[in-house]
Structures are given as C-alpha cells and as structure tokens.
Design a protein around this motif. Structure first.
Motif, PDB file in Angstrom:
ATOM      1  N   ALA A  18      45.454  18.551  48.131  1.00  0.00           N
ATOM      2  CA  ALA A  18      45.784  17.469  48.989  1.00  0.00           C
ATOM      3  C   ALA A  18      46.485  17.855  50.309  1.00  0.00           C
ATOM      4  CB  ALA A  18      46.940  16.087  48.709  1.00  0.00           C
ATOM      5  N   VAL A  19      47.302  18.479  50.504  1.00  0.00           N
ATOM      6  CA  VAL A  19      48.278  19.148  51.575  1.00  0.00           C
ATOM      7  C   VAL A  19      47.106  19.238  52.551  1.00  0.00           C
ATOM      8  CG1 VAL A  19      48.414  21.617  51.028  1.00  0.00           C
ATOM      9  CG2 VAL A  19      50.249  20.074  53.193  1.00  0.00           C
ATOM     10  N   ARG A  45      53.503  22.408  57.281  1.00  0.00           N
ATOM     11  CA  ARG A  45      52.320  22.285  56.364  1.00  0.00           C
ATOM     12  C   ARG A  45      53.830  22.280  55.436  1.00  0.00           C
ATOM     13  NH1 ARG A  45      50.695  25.284  52.206  1.00  0.00           N
ATOM     14  NH2 ARG A  45      49.023  24.875  51.076  1.00  0.00           N
ATOM     15  N   ALA A  46      54.612  23.061  54.780  1.00  0.00           N
ATOM     16  CA  ALA A  46      56.143  22.963  53.632  1.00  0.00           C
ATOM     17  C   ALA A  46      56.037  21.543  54.324  1.00  0.00           C
ATOM     18  CB  ALA A  46      56.880  24.278  53.925  1.00  0.00           C
ATOM     19  N   LYS A  47      56.796  21.240  55.400  1.00  0.00           N
ATOM     20  CA  LYS A  47      56.923  19.533  55.152  1.00  0.00           C
ATOM     21  C   LYS A  47      56.444  18.522  54.399  1.00  0.00           C
ATOM     22  CE  LYS A  47      60.553  20.404  58.865  1.00  0.00           C
ATOM     23  NZ  LYS A  47      60.856  20.295  60.126  1.00  0.00           N
ATOM     24  N   GLN A  48      54.486  18.592  54.785  1.00  0.00           N
ATOM     25  CA  GLN A  48      54.166  17.464  54.866  1.00  0.00           C
ATOM     26  C   GLN A  48      53.638  17.625  52.714  1.00  0.00           C
ATOM     27  OE1 GLN A  48      52.955  16.234  56.713  1.00  0.00           O
ATOM     28  NE2 GLN A  48      52.509  16.926  58.835  1.00  0.00           N
ATOM     29  N   SER A  50      56.309  18.248  51.165  1.00  0.00           N
ATOM     30  CA  SER A  50      58.083  17.905  50.296  1.00  0.00           C
ATOM     31  C   SER A  50      57.237  16.317  50.756  1.00  0.00           C
ATOM     32  CB  SER A  50      59.140  18.034  51.798  1.00  0.00           C
ATOM     33  OG  SER A  50      59.051  19.706  51.989  1.00  0.00           O
ATOM     34  N   PHE A  51      56.666  16.018  51.471  1.00  0.00           N
ATOM     35  CA  PHE A  51      56.245  14.607  51.672  1.00  0.00           C
ATOM     36  C   PHE A  51      55.585  13.928  50.896  1.00  0.00           C
ATOM     37  CE2 PHE A  51      53.404  11.263  53.799  1.00  0.00           C
ATOM     38  CZ  PHE A  51      54.180  10.034  53.800  1.00  0.00           C
ATOM     39  N   LEU A  52      54.366  14.974  50.525  1.00  0.00           N
ATOM     40  CA  LEU A  52      53.237  13.849  49.406  1.00  0.00           C
ATOM     41  C   LEU A  52      53.960  14.393  48.262  1.00  0.00           C
ATOM     42  CD1 LEU A  52      49.895  15.205  51.347  1.00  0.00           C
ATOM     43  CD2 LEU A  52      50.429  13.764  51.388  1.00  0.00           C
ATOM     44  N   THR A  53      54.647  15.588  48.248  1.00  0.00           N
ATOM     45  CA  THR A  53      55.188  15.334  46.502  1.00  0.00           C
ATOM     46  C   THR A  53      56.317  14.073  45.862  1.00  0.00           C
ATOM     47  OG1 THR A  53      55.290  17.702  46.407  1.00  0.00           O
ATOM     48  CG2 THR A  53      56.691  17.089  45.270  1.00  0.00           C
ATOM     49  N   MET A  54      56.952  13.635  47.233  1.00  0.00           N
ATOM     50  CA  MET A  54      57.930  12.325  47.215  1.00  0.00           C
ATOM     51  C   MET A  54      57.238  11.823  46.960  1.00  0.00           C
ATOM     52  SD  MET A  54      60.117  10.468  49.705  1.00  0.00           S
ATOM     53  CE  MET A  54      58.758  10.675  50.713  1.00  0.00           C
ATOM     54  N   VAL A  55      55.474  11.165  47.957  1.00  0.00           N
ATOM     55  CA  VAL A  55      54.653   9.962  47.633  1.00  0.00           C
ATOM     56  C   VAL A  55      54.563  10.137  46.112  1.00  0.00           C
ATOM     57  CG1 VAL A  55      54.187   9.487  50.663  1.00  0.00           C
ATOM     58  CG2 VAL A  55      53.035  10.277  48.968  1.00  0.00           C
ATOM     59  N   PHE A  56      54.165  11.302  46.106  1.00  0.00           N
ATOM     60  CA  PHE A  56      53.106  11.596  44.580  1.00  0.00           C
ATOM     61  C   PHE A  56      54.202  11.029  43.411  1.00  0.00           C
ATOM     62  CE2 PHE A  56      49.552  13.984  45.652  1.00  0.00           C
ATOM     63  CZ  PHE A  56      48.827  13.094  46.654  1.00  0.00           C
ATOM     64  N   GLY A  57      55.316  10.606  43.961  1.00  0.00           N
ATOM     65  CA  GLY A  57      56.047  10.650  42.239  1.00  0.00           C
ATOM     66  C   GLY A  57      56.714  11.544  41.863  1.00  0.00           C
ATOM     67  N   GLY A  58      56.743  13.106  43.070  1.00  0.00           N
ATOM     68  CA  GLY A  58      56.761  14.333  41.848  1.00  0.00           C
ATOM     69  C   GLY A  58      58.334  14.161  42.337  1.00  0.00           C
ATOM     70  N   HIS A  60      61.830  15.634  43.824  1.00  0.00           N
ATOM     71  CA  HIS A  60      61.608  15.806  45.480  1.00  0.00           C
ATOM     72  C   HIS A  60      63.526  15.745  45.843  1.00  0.00           C
ATOM     73  CE1 HIS A  60      62.392  11.913  46.912  1.00  0.00           C
ATOM     74  NE2 HIS A  60      61.787  11.340  46.075  1.00  0.00           N
ATOM     75  N   GLU A  61      63.893  16.609  47.194  1.00  0.00           N
ATOM     76  CA  GLU A  61      65.291  15.815  47.354  1.00  0.00           C
ATOM     77  C   GLU A  61      65.632  15.889  48.607  1.00  0.00           C
ATOM     78  OE1 GLU A  61      66.505  19.876  47.306  1.00  0.00           O
ATOM     79  OE2 GLU A  61      66.047  20.362  45.612  1.00  0.00           O
ATOM     80  N   TYR A  62      63.961  14.613  48.962  1.00  0.00           N
ATOM     81  CA  TYR A  62      63.973  13.466  50.683  1.00  0.00           C
ATOM     82  C   TYR A  62      65.825  12.532  49.859  1.00  0.00           C
ATOM     83  CZ  TYR A  62      60.553  15.378  53.750  1.00  0.00           C
ATOM     84  OH  TYR A  62      59.710  15.394  54.517  1.00  0.00           O
ATOM     85  N   THR A  63      66.537  12.924  50.899  1.00  0.00           N
ATOM     86  CA  THR A  63      66.882  10.966  51.189  1.00  0.00           C
ATOM     87  C   THR A  63      66.114  10.203  52.257  1.00  0.00           C
ATOM     88  OG1 THR A  63      68.823  12.496  52.563  1.00  0.00           O
ATOM     89  CG2 THR A  63      68.946  11.897  49.932  1.00  0.00           C
TER      90      THR A  63
END
Lengths: 122, 331
Positions: A18-19, A45-48, A50-58, A60-63
C-alpha cells in the motif's frame, strides 16, 4: 478470537504494498506535493509507512502530540482541510485499488479521519 | 546539550546543532565539503562517547569500529571526545600518470595508487592536495578492466580544486586519496534486469564505469545511458560511447542537449525528462542518477513515480561546496 483490522487487511506485507501506491499518489498530486519539496524521499516513505500502519490498525507508536509536532511546520505553510481531504482521498483510492472490502475500508477511513484535528493543529 | 572535547578545548553543542557546525562556530579548522553526509570529507573519530548510528552511514566498518563518524550529520546525544582522523587510517598516495582535456571544461586524469585499491565502478574517492584542500571525485574506471584510476574533473567557476587540477596538476605529481566511498555501483544479482543510467556534466564518469562493469560481466538486460548537457561540447565521451554502443547490442546511448540545437544522433531536452518519456514504466528496473543535485532529485522522484522501487534507485548528487548556505571562509 476474531481477527483484528490489521490482520484482516493482511498485516505488514499489505502495508508494504500500500505504501508505494499511496505515496506515489500523494507525490503526483500538485495540490499537496509542494509540502514535501524539502523532505528526503526515503524518510518520507518511512513516515507514510508508519501512518498507514496506524490507520490499518497495526502496532504503532504515534501519539496525537507527534502528529501535531510533525505537521506544525506544514500548517505554518498553509496546510488546511482541503489538503487533509486530498490525502484522505488518496488513501481511499489506494484501498479501492487494493480491493479492500467497503466495510474494512470504512474502518481505516474512520481512524484516518480521527487524526484531522491533530494534523491541522487545532 | 552535549559537550565536545576537541584539541584541548570544550565546545558546547546544543539543540539540533551538528557536531560539524558546533566545531565551525568555535572556529576549529576542520575539513568539510558537502554537509549532507555524502562526501566523507569531514570524517572525525570519537575516542570517547558513542555517536548516533545515522552519523556512521556510508562509513566502512573498519572505520566505524574505530569510532569514525560524519560530524556534518551528527546531532550528539552524549558528550564526545573527538580526534582528528589518523592519516594512516584514511589516506594513501597515488601518482598522476596521465592527463588530458576531454572538453574545454572537463579534464581526464589517470592515477596509479601506491597500494592496490579495492573499489567498485561508480564509487568515489576524496583527493587531497598537500596543503589539505580536499574534494570528492567519482571513479570512471572499472577495477577488473583498467589497471589505473580514472577521474573526470569538471572545471567549476571559483572551484579551487578543479581549477588547480585542470591548470596546474601535472603527470608525475602525487595526491592523497581516501576511499572508495559511496553506494552507487553495479550489482550483478539481476543479470536480466534493465538499467537506466542518467547523468549530466561529469556525472557521466561513474555511469560509464557502471555500464562497462555491467557489460563486461555479462549483463543481459538492456542498459540505457542518458547523458545531459547544455551544449554539444559537453558530451565529452560521445565517440567512446558510440563505440561501446556498437560493441554491445544491449547498450544504448542517448546524448541530450538542453540548449544547443541537436545535431543528428542527439536528442533535444533534458536527460531525465527525455529518459522517463522514453521509459514511462520502470517497474523492476535499476536506476542510477549522477550529477547536478536538482537533476538527481527530480529524476529520483520521476523514476519512483514511473514505478521503480525506492531501493532500486541509486543516487549520487554532486553536492558542491560553493553552494552551501554559509558564506565561504578562507581556508
């Protein structure tokens, strides 16, 4: 045990596919690509991813705080709802292209929508 | 905040300041050039304290094991004791055995290293004059085909090193060499795959090395080389590349002129634009980009959008010291 959203989407391999689809759409969109002019493509691309991992429910360490800090310089350059909507549109198109069923895509889009205020620093 | 101990003094390094900038602000006489972590001119050794992994990217492991790192991309997380590089760790000598002007602005120099140098075609060396002036130049030679090292030096307006090489360096002179450096070289694992090579100016040097390396080791896929220049005189290896094209059926050379009216055999327009227009689908291709940084940046994005995987795009931007943001200091 029911599969999590992340499992239903195919986990990390799905994010890897997806990325590139997603990032190519974002980079090709002249209404938003200028926000990325000064960024390194590898890092972006690495940031994208992480973002996709988060919205895919995976996992992640985003706050919300990270989201705010990361986007604050872009908000200063004029990042607003129209740009957020454009990126969300590319996410939806990516999910369509991957053939993600509507109900699962809906869950992804709901997570993405929940980041709006943090991204736009409101 | 971290404290840097260097040459008997203590220098504070605060916020997002790099080790290099902290040393320069403290008026330490340290060598540097690109300030982007590419050229390795500013290598220093951390004899106490550890440096972030990112600041050792591209430094070979025999050097990282001794604490060598790149101060220009190092934002220290702890106090560091720094030492100037030990010459014997980094440098060896090479003697100039040949020199000729390939065009009004590009000079070919050939050098014989005092000890054999193990490198891959497409990598670069740092050349250092006896007074310490040092710049990075790509190798145009191929280790298994050429006995000596070859460089193409482009004369830059105000370029101290390039003008000195073009005008004064003579056969028989010696220089210090450091390297090989850089991740831009041929990989023999996908012999059937196609390769797209785009360079402008003396960015042709590493590309001709990569192309010859691939062709002479039996690469079966197509290799397309686009060389960009404003003027016909800038296509300085036209004859050699036409010969290579007639020797190998899978090698294709396209000289591109962005200003002069193109004579027969030339293409009109910029190299990267012409190349991507010819090959809009680069899925599974390997792409090599060398030369003027804005071209490399734009070509990298275009190649990725055309379907090349990010990991298959090898970029070697020739960052010039004179383009850095601070005013030039006297050396």
């Amino acid at each position: 045990m029911t599969d999590s959203l992340f499992d239903k989407l195919g986990g990390e391999p799905a994010v890897d596919v997806a990325v590139d689809i997603f990032y190519r759409k974002v980079l090709s969109d002249e209404s938003i690509s200028h926000f990325f002019d000064d960024t390194d493509m590898d890092e972006q691309r690495a940031k994208q991813k992480s973002f996709l991992t988060m919205v895919f429910g995976g996992p992640h360490e985003y706050t919300g705080k990270d989201m705010r800090e990361a986007h604050a310089p872009l908000v200063e350059k004029g990042l607003d709802d129209s740009h957020f909507d454009a990126v969300a549109g590319h996410l939806q198109a990516t999910l369509d292209e991957l053939g993600v069923p509507e109900d699962i895509a809906g869950e992804v889009m709901t997570i993405a929508a929940s980041t709006r205020d943090d991204v736009l620093n409101r | 905040m971290a404290t840097l101990r260097f040459d008997g003094g203590e220098i504070p390094c605060t916020g997002d300041t790099t080790v290099l900038d902290a040393l320069l602000e403290a008026e330490q006489p340290v060598a540097f050039s690109c300030k982007t972590g590419m050229c390795l001119t500013c290598l220093l050794q951390a004899t106490e304290g550890s440096v972030p992994e990112k600041s050792q990217k591209g430094v070979k492991d025999t050097l990282t094991a001794q604490g060598y790192f790149l101060p220009c991309v190092c934002i220290p997380e702890e106090d560091l004791e720094l030492a100037s590089p030990n010459d014997a760790d980094l440098f060896s000598r090479a003697v100039v055995t040949g020199k000729e002007m390939l065009s009004p602005n590009i000079c070919r120099i050939v050098m014989e290293p005092a000890t054999p140098l193990y490198y891959r075609a497409g990598q670069f060396l740092n050349l250092r004059r006896d007074d310490g002036l040092m710049r990075s130049y790509s190798l145009a030679s191929v280790p298994h085909l050429d006995r000596q090292l070859e460089f193409h030096i482009k004369r830059l307006p105000r370029g101290k090193m390039s003008n000195w090489i073009c005008d004064e360096l003579a056969t028989g002179d010696s220089l210090d060499i450091q390297g090989p450096n850089g991740p831009c070289f041929y990989l023999p694992d996908r012999k059937q795959g196609n390769m797209l090579l785009i360079g402008n100016g003396s960015g042709l040097a590493p590309l001709i090395g990569i192309a010859r390396d691939a062709l002479h080791t039996g690469h079966a896929g197509d290799i397309h080389l686009y060389h960009g220049s404003r003027h016909v005189t800038g296509t300085y290896l036209h004859g050699e590349l036409l010969e290579l094209e007639s020797e190998f059926v899978n090698f294709h050379y396209a000289p591109c002129l962005s200003r002069d009216e193109p004579p027969a055999g030339y293409r009109a327009g910029r190299a990267e634009v012409t190349a991507i227009a010819d090959f809009p689908d680069l899925k599974d291709w390997r792409v090599y980009l060398c030369g003027y940084p804005p071209m490399v940046k734009s070509a990298r994005q275009k190649s990725y959008l055309a379907g090349a995987a990010m990991g298959d795009i090898y970029a070697d931007p020739f960052d010039l010291r004179d383009l850095r943001t601070e005013p030039r200091k006297e050396e």
